[in-house]
Design an enzyme around this catalytic site. Structure first.
Site, PDB file in Angstrom:
ATOM      1  CB  ILE A  32      -0.946   0.038   1.326  1.00 45.88           C
ATOM      2  CG1 ILE A  32      -1.866  -1.215   1.299  1.00 45.88           C
ATOM      3  CG2 ILE A  32      -1.677   1.330   1.447  1.00 45.88           C
ATOM      4  CD1 ILE A  32      -2.886  -1.172   0.028  1.00 45.88           C
ATOM      5  CG  ASP A 159      11.478 -14.662   4.388  1.00 48.31           C
ATOM      6  OD1 ASP A 159      11.784 -14.557   5.544  1.00 48.31           O
ATOM      7  OD2 ASP A 159      10.216 -14.009   3.712  1.00 48.31           O
ATOM      8  CB  THR A 202      14.534  -0.511  11.808  1.00 48.06           C
ATOM      9  OG1 THR A 202      13.091  -0.107  12.243  1.00 48.06           O
ATOM     10  CG2 THR A 202      14.942   0.312  10.504  1.00 48.06           C
ATOM     11  CB  CYS A 391     -18.846 -15.681  -9.921  1.00 48.56           C
ATOM     12  SG  CYS A 391     -17.898 -16.863 -11.164  1.00 48.56           S
ATOM     13  CG  LEU A 392     -20.847 -20.089  -5.808  1.00 51.06           C
ATOM     14  CD1 LEU A 392     -20.982 -21.498  -6.575  1.00 51.06           C
ATOM     15  CD2 LEU A 392     -20.143 -20.370  -4.391  1.00 51.06           C
ATOM     16  N   GLY A 393     -22.482 -16.567  -6.931  1.00 50.97           N
ATOM     17  CA  GLY A 393     -23.725 -15.934  -6.369  1.00 50.97           C
ATOM     18  C   GLY A 393     -24.694 -15.836  -7.383  1.00 50.97           C
ATOM     19  CD  GLN A 395     -21.761 -20.928 -11.160  1.00 52.94           C
ATOM     20  OE1 GLN A 395     -21.396 -21.409 -10.354  1.00 52.94           O
ATOM     21  NE2 GLN A 395     -20.884 -20.638 -12.442  1.00 52.94           N
ATOM     22  CG  HIS A 515     -15.582 -12.655 -10.535  1.00 59.30           C
ATOM     23  ND1 HIS A 515     -15.840 -12.822  -9.210  1.00 59.30           N
ATOM     24  CD2 HIS A 515     -15.056 -13.739 -11.119  1.00 59.30           C
ATOM     25  CE1 HIS A 515     -15.676 -14.072  -9.167  1.00 59.30           C
ATOM     26  NE2 HIS A 515     -15.405 -14.731 -10.353  1.00 59.30           N
ATOM     27  CD  GLU A 517     -15.622  -9.561  -7.754  1.00 63.36           C
ATOM     28  OE1 GLU A 517     -16.424  -9.282  -8.627  1.00 63.36           O
ATOM     29  OE2 GLU A 517     -15.282 -10.786  -7.597  1.00 63.36           O
TER      30      GLU A 517
HETATM   31  N1  GLN Z   1     -17.277 -22.414  -8.537  1.00 60.03           N
HETATM   32  C1  GLN Z   1     -18.082 -21.737  -9.714  1.00 60.03           C
HETATM   33  C2  GLN Z   1     -17.566 -22.093 -11.051  1.00 60.03           C
HETATM   34  O1  GLN Z   1     -16.520 -22.619 -11.404  1.00 60.03           O
HETATM   35  C3  GLN Z   1     -17.903 -20.197  -9.473  1.00 60.03           C
HETATM   36  C4  GLN Z   1     -16.726 -19.612  -9.586  1.00 60.03           C
HETATM   37  C5  GLN Z   1     -16.406 -18.387  -9.006  1.00 60.03           C
HETATM   38  O2  GLN Z   1     -17.344 -17.828  -8.038  1.00 60.03           O
HETATM   39  N2  GLN Z   1     -15.427 -17.763  -9.075  1.00 60.03           N
HETATM   40  O3  GLN Z   1     -18.250 -21.767 -12.147  1.00 60.03           O
END
Ligand code: GLN
Length: 552
Positions: A32, A159, A202, A391-393, A395, A515, A517
């Site tokens: 950031i 690391d 530091t 996406c999954l939402g 679906q 997506h 977002e």
């Molecule tokens: N799992 C679902 C698919 O593969 C949705 C993927 C997601 O939400 N990015 O289609």
């Protein structure tokens, strides 16, 4: 034929490089700080880009669990990358590509492929020079065409995994002119029990850096408060930098205020001076000011959004959260997020949603919490609560509608129930034969055609949109007619793929297979998110009008 990686200076490549390393511990927010510095350089008129180095062996972040590492961010070219790249895109308002995330997996894979192809002509292939050359090549290529490239090295100095990168940076410094390259080191400055700012961590971390041949030009101390002058002087003395090269990065409530702090501290001016570009910068009164105006404006209301997901780590939904903040900046309201665990909501237990002005069901994989998501969607649909499914939402909104409106008992996504009698969401035809997990989904930016006269059309003010994707499943074409006959409109399509759904009889119910977002920026909020916040504001206005009506 691929040759040994190029290391000669090419004037077409990026001109100036800022390397950012971290000391003491990870998670100090050095990304950031770096992105904020980049924002200020952009405001001053420079073309700025960024590279994130992740020293892990994964080739990309696509196979990593978001509940351990935070969200997998998706770029327009389909690169699945570390979420820090999302911060760079948001702060710089620049689109990055997969090449802007360098991982150990990627570098080694490339060098080993070259070795198998016989490209090293019998030589012993080694970390130095072959891996380090490949790292330098990648940095120079990603910087191409920009005035300044910021390179953030993930992890903490010391690391084991980070060593080849730091060696590559040492060589880089050796190859470039002094004023073309700058090393910034971000460390933690903790308080002692008696309230003293402690510089020892530091000092140790800089000692470590110097032992591998790197001398920082700038030190940034992450501390609860600004560093006292005594602290800065002490760090300067022990770490061999001028006192004016020691900067503070105090805690702030909102990451979008970090550029304002960096500017107040004068870090951007110092960087420009050291890189010898100060004379090319726009004078302060001509610099881009939109960011400051946006993040300091007074808000005029509040909207509370329930984000229904799996909550082991809020970073798993970082871009969704940021998109809501952007929608708040655009509409001038404060958006608060109520993180609702979908596991809490099975069997009609939707109490957790009663205070929500709107509901989002974000993307995801796997069946955990599915029932709760479906309940949340049903609640939003039944009670006219503004809803956005991602996406999954999206679906799950189809599954909920198929079950509860079409009466298709057991309807589901084939991903979550292989034996469902009604696979309303099914695997993409091109995914049948795919076996590898990495980089094999439908990924990146694809265009969607939008049906005129729909909510999607109003939101995007266009008959098309290009948004980023990451999925394996989609709406099964066999069910589209039935879903549409009962009132679900597919307002966005890409050929025969369903991309956007909406319910015209609902105040705001929209789902996207993509997506949105990943394209939202503070200065350019994403339309479906702005629409969601505006739908809440409309409902609030209607409510207060109704109340006034009653009292008169
Ligand atoms: N799992 C679902 C698919 O593969 C949705 C993927 C997601 O939400 N990015 O289609």
């Amino acid at each position: 034929m691929p040759t040994e990686p190029e290391t000669e200076y090419d004037p077409e490549l990026g001109r100036k490089f800022i390397f950012v390393t971290g000391g003491v511990m990870s998670g100090l927010g050095k990304g950031i700080t770096a992105a904020s510095t980049g924002r200020l350089l952009k405001n001053a008129g420079f073309d700025v880009t960024a590279v994130k180095i992740d020293p892990y062996l994964n080739v990309d972040a696509g196979t990593m669990n978001p509940f351990q590492h935070g969200e997998v961010y998706v770029l327009k070219d389909g690169g699945e990358v570390d979420l820090d790249l999302g911060n760079y895109e948001r702060f710089l308002d620049e689109d990055m590509t997969f090449d802007h995330n360098i991982t150990t997996g990627k570098t080694y894979q490339h060098v080993i492929e070259n070795e198998r192809a016989g490209d090293y002509l019998g030589k012993t292939v080694q970390i130095i020079p072959h891996i380090t050359d490949d790292i330098k090549r990648r940095i120079r290529e990603a910087a191409t065409g920009n005035d300044v490239c910021i390179i953030e090295v993930g992890g903490t100095v010391g690391d084991i995994e980070g060593m080849p990168y730091l060696e590559a940076l040492r060589q880089f410094a050796h190859e470039e002119d002094d004023d073309d390259i700058l090393f910034a080191h971000v460390t933690l400055v903790p308080y002692s029990k008696n309230g003293e700012q402690k510089t020892k961590p530091t000092q140790h971390s800089v000692k470590e850096l110097r032992s591998i041949g790197l001398q920082p030009d700038i030190l940034v101390g992450r501390c609860e408060d600004k560093l006292d002058i005594d602290t800065r002087e002490k760090i300067a003395l022990f770490c061999d930098v001028p006192t004016e090269a020691v900067f503070s990065n105090p805690d702030v409530a909102d990451i979008y205020h970090v550029p304002l702090i960096v500017e107040e501290e004068g870090l951007d001016e110092y960087v420009m001076k050291q890189l010898d570009i100060a004379s090319e910068a726009l004078p302060p009164e001509q610099r881009e000011n939109r960011w400051r105006e946006l993040v300091t404006q007074e808000t005029t209301g509040e909207v509370n959004i329930a984000l229904v997901g799996k909550y082991d780590l809020e970073d798993a939904y970082m871009s969704v959260h940021e998109s809501l903040k952007h929608a708040g900046l655009e509409t001038n309201v404060e958006v608060t997020v109520d993180w609702v665990d979908s596991d809490e909501m099975s069997d009609h237990h939707t109490d957790r949603l009663h205070d929500a002005d709107a509901i989002i069901v974000p993307g995801g994989f796997g069946s955990r919490g599915t029932q709760g998501k479906i309940e949340a969607i049903r609640y939003a649909r039944d009670r006219d609560v503004p809803f956005l499914g991602l996406c999954l939402g999206f679906q799950m909104a189809v599954v909920e509608f198929a079950r509860n409106v079409l009466g298709l008992e057991g309807a589901h996504s084939a991903e979550l129930d292989e034996d469902t009698p009604h696979p309303v969401i099914d695997i993409l035809p091109e995914q049948y034969e795919v076996e590898d997990m990495g980089g094999t989904m439908r990924l990146g930016a694809h265009e969607t055609d939008i049906k005129p006269g729909t909510l999607a059309h109003e939101l995007y003010s266009s008959t098309s949109c290009t948004e980023r994707h990451r999925h394996r499943y989609e709406v099964n074409p066999e069910y589209i007619d039935r879903l549409e006959a009962e009132g679900m409109t597919f307002s966005g399509r890409a050929d025969n793929r369903m991309e956007i759904l909406e319910l015209p009889d609902h105040p705001y119910f929209i789902g996207t297979q993509f997506h949105p977002e990943f394209r939202s920026r503070p200065t350019r909020a994403s339309p479906p998110f702005v629409g969601l916040v505006e739908a809440v504001l409309d409902a609030q206005t209607a409510d207060s009008a109704a109340e006034t009506g009653v009292s008169h």
